[in-house]
Motif scaffolding. Structure first.
Motif, PDB file in Angstrom:
ATOM      1  N   PRO A  58       0.796  -1.237   0.000  1.00  0.00           N
ATOM      2  CA  PRO A  58       0.000   0.000   0.000  1.00  0.00           C
ATOM      3  C   PRO A  58       0.828   1.287   0.000  1.00  0.00           C
ATOM      4  N   THR A  59       2.144   1.206  -0.260  1.00  0.00           N
ATOM      5  CA  THR A  59       2.974   2.408  -0.261  1.00  0.00           C
ATOM      6  C   THR A  59       2.531   3.359  -1.356  1.00  0.00           C
ATOM      7  N   PRO A  60       2.155   4.597  -1.044  1.00  0.00           N
ATOM      8  CA  PRO A  60       1.716   5.541  -2.075  1.00  0.00           C
ATOM      9  C   PRO A  60       2.858   5.867  -3.035  1.00  0.00           C
ATOM     10  N   SER A  61       2.551   5.911  -4.317  1.00  0.00           N
ATOM     11  CA  SER A  61       3.552   6.202  -5.334  1.00  0.00           C
ATOM     12  C   SER A  61       2.901   6.946  -6.488  1.00  0.00           C
ATOM     13  N   TRP A  62       3.552   8.020  -6.945  1.00  0.00           N
ATOM     14  CA  TRP A  62       3.021   8.785  -8.066  1.00  0.00           C
ATOM     15  C   TRP A  62       2.954   7.940  -9.332  1.00  0.00           C
ATOM     16  N   GLY A  63       3.972   7.120  -9.560  1.00  0.00           N
ATOM     17  CA  GLY A  63       3.976   6.287 -10.752  1.00  0.00           C
ATOM     18  C   GLY A  63       2.832   5.290 -10.770  1.00  0.00           C
ATOM     19  N   ARG A  64       2.545   4.676  -9.627  1.00  0.00           N
ATOM     20  CA  ARG A  64       1.435   3.727  -9.580  1.00  0.00           C
ATOM     21  C   ARG A  64       0.096   4.442  -9.708  1.00  0.00           C
ATOM     22  N   MET A  65       0.003   5.681  -9.219  1.00  0.00           N
ATOM     23  CA  MET A  65      -1.218   6.462  -9.419  1.00  0.00           C
ATOM     24  C   MET A  65      -1.490   6.651 -10.911  1.00  0.00           C
ATOM     25  N   LEU A  66      -0.438   6.908 -11.691  1.00  0.00           N
ATOM     26  CA  LEU A  66      -0.597   7.041 -13.136  1.00  0.00           C
ATOM     27  C   LEU A  66      -1.038   5.721 -13.759  1.00  0.00           C
ATOM     28  N   SER A  67      -0.447   4.641 -13.290  1.00  0.00           N
ATOM     29  CA  SER A  67      -0.797   3.322 -13.820  1.00  0.00           C
ATOM     30  C   SER A  67      -2.262   2.991 -13.547  1.00  0.00           C
ATOM     31  N   ALA A  89      -5.118  11.176 -13.649  1.00  0.00           N
ATOM     32  CA  ALA A  89      -3.776  11.116 -14.234  1.00  0.00           C
ATOM     33  C   ALA A  89      -3.076  12.468 -14.202  1.00  0.00           C
ATOM     34  N   VAL A  90      -3.854  13.542 -14.251  1.00  0.00           N
ATOM     35  CA  VAL A  90      -3.268  14.888 -14.292  1.00  0.00           C
ATOM     36  C   VAL A  90      -2.554  15.227 -12.989  1.00  0.00           C
ATOM     37  N   TYR A  91      -3.159  14.907 -11.847  1.00  0.00           N
ATOM     38  CA  TYR A  91      -2.582  15.286 -10.559  1.00  0.00           C
ATOM     39  C   TYR A  91      -1.205  14.652 -10.312  1.00  0.00           C
ATOM     40  N   PRO A  92      -1.058  13.323 -10.390  1.00  0.00           N
ATOM     41  CA  PRO A  92       0.278  12.752 -10.178  1.00  0.00           C
ATOM     42  C   PRO A  92       1.253  13.127 -11.281  1.00  0.00           C
ATOM     43  N   GLY A  93       0.740  13.270 -12.521  1.00  0.00           N
ATOM     44  CA  GLY A  93       1.626  13.691 -13.611  1.00  0.00           C
ATOM     45  C   GLY A  93       2.193  15.080 -13.370  1.00  0.00           C
ATOM     46  N   ALA A  94       1.339  15.979 -12.890  1.00  0.00           N
ATOM     47  CA  ALA A  94       1.799  17.338 -12.581  1.00  0.00           C
ATOM     48  C   ALA A  94       2.793  17.328 -11.428  1.00  0.00           C
ATOM     49  N   ALA A  95       2.565  16.479 -10.417  1.00  0.00           N
ATOM     50  CA  ALA A  95       3.487  16.390  -9.281  1.00  0.00           C
ATOM     51  C   ALA A  95       4.867  15.933  -9.738  1.00  0.00           C
TER      52      ALA A  95
END
Length: 287
Positions: free
Chosen positions: A232-241, A254-260
């Motif tokens: 369950p570790t939060p990750s920007w890359g997995r959010m995009l996936s 997809a926009v929020y983690p991509g922008a981060a």
């Protein structure tokens, strides 16, 4: 006297830095990234791993500023915790690359001859593989996970620091004060520690900043492919996936983690570019 000298140098550096647009913008973006990561250690609006099926795919509101994902998790909380994960991976991976890469580069520069030649050809061999391909190969061999991703990214950074250190150190070895130290009977190890390393620290700091940005991008890519940080570790890359299956339902996922990711990498690159120009103003004049 030493304290006054340090304060004068720091004041001069800060004055030049505030006049450099890239340094200021990069510094602000980097400080925001660090601040968000530190804040997430003690507080996030919601538990980033808590699932709320009834509240899934909620639109941005006063309750959830960036809305919720397909599991009902608060997106802002996940992004904040993801910043902590990205910085951790970046710091550890760059530290691995610096420790081993700088040591190898200094050794090659001090020994010269076959030692230098062999070490540099080994780094050339590693450069023959694209960075992300090498990381994927290592993680696929060792198994998915944050630790293995850190090791893979750190190993890729080793030859970069090794070649940079060796090139910068070779230039210092030809300087008059080093020749004077050799004439005084100092050994290579002592000269390296007392004269070579202090004179290339600024170059290494600039490269470390740039590698930090590359490490964040690499971690996001590995997590996107499912071989980086695992749930369950939060990750920007997995959010995009996870967002790619919802791209037509809720594109903001997809926009929020991509922008981060984009802002973090941009900030660190601008900071590194600004540091390079401040440390060596001749580079700024040449561009």
């Amino acid at each position: 006297m030493t304290y006054r000298l340090v304060m004068n140098v720091a004041g001069s550096f800060l004055t030049r830095g505030l006049r450099h647009r890239s340094f200021v913008v990069g510094g602000i973006l980097s400080l925001i990234l660090i601040g968000v990561a530190l804040l997430s250690v003690v507080w996030t609006p919601y538990d980033p791993t808590k699932i709320n099926v009834r509240g899934r795919l909620a639109a941005p509101s006063f309750e959830h500023w960036l809305g919720t994902d397909h599991f009902g998790r608060d997106i802002l909380s996940i992004i904040m915790a993801g910043a902590q994960n990205s910085i951790t991976v970046g710091v550890v991976a760059v530290s691995i690359g610096m420790v081993f890469g700088v040591a190898l580069g200094l050794w090659a520069s001090a020994r010269r001859g076959w030692t230098e030649e062999i070490l540099m050809r080994m780094t050339d061999f590693m450069f023959a593989f694209p960075a992300i391909l090498l990381a994927i190969m290592l993680v696929a061999t060792l198994g998915p996970g944050a630790i293995n991703a850190i090791v893979a990214i750190g190993i890729f950074a080793v030859p970069i620091f090794a070649r940079l250190t060796r090139g910068a150190a070779n230039a210092i070895w030809a300087r008059e004060f080093v020749l004077a130290a050799q004439a005084a009977g100092k050994g290579n190890f002592r000269i390296t520690i007392e004269h070579i390393l202090p004179n290339i620290v600024s170059v290494l700091v600039v490269q470390a900043t740039i590698q930090f940005a590359i490490a964040i991008l690499a971690e996001a890519a590995l997590s996107y492919l499912g071989i980086g940080s695992q749930p369950p570790t939060p990750s920007w890359g997995r959010m995009l996936s996870e967002a790619q299956t919802m791209i037509f339902i809720n594109p903001w996922l997809a926009v929020y983690p991509g922008a981060a990711i984009a802002l973090s990498v941009l900030g660190l690159n601008l900071l590194g570019d600004g540091l390079r120009d401040i440390i060596d103003p001749r580079l700024a004049r040449q561009r």
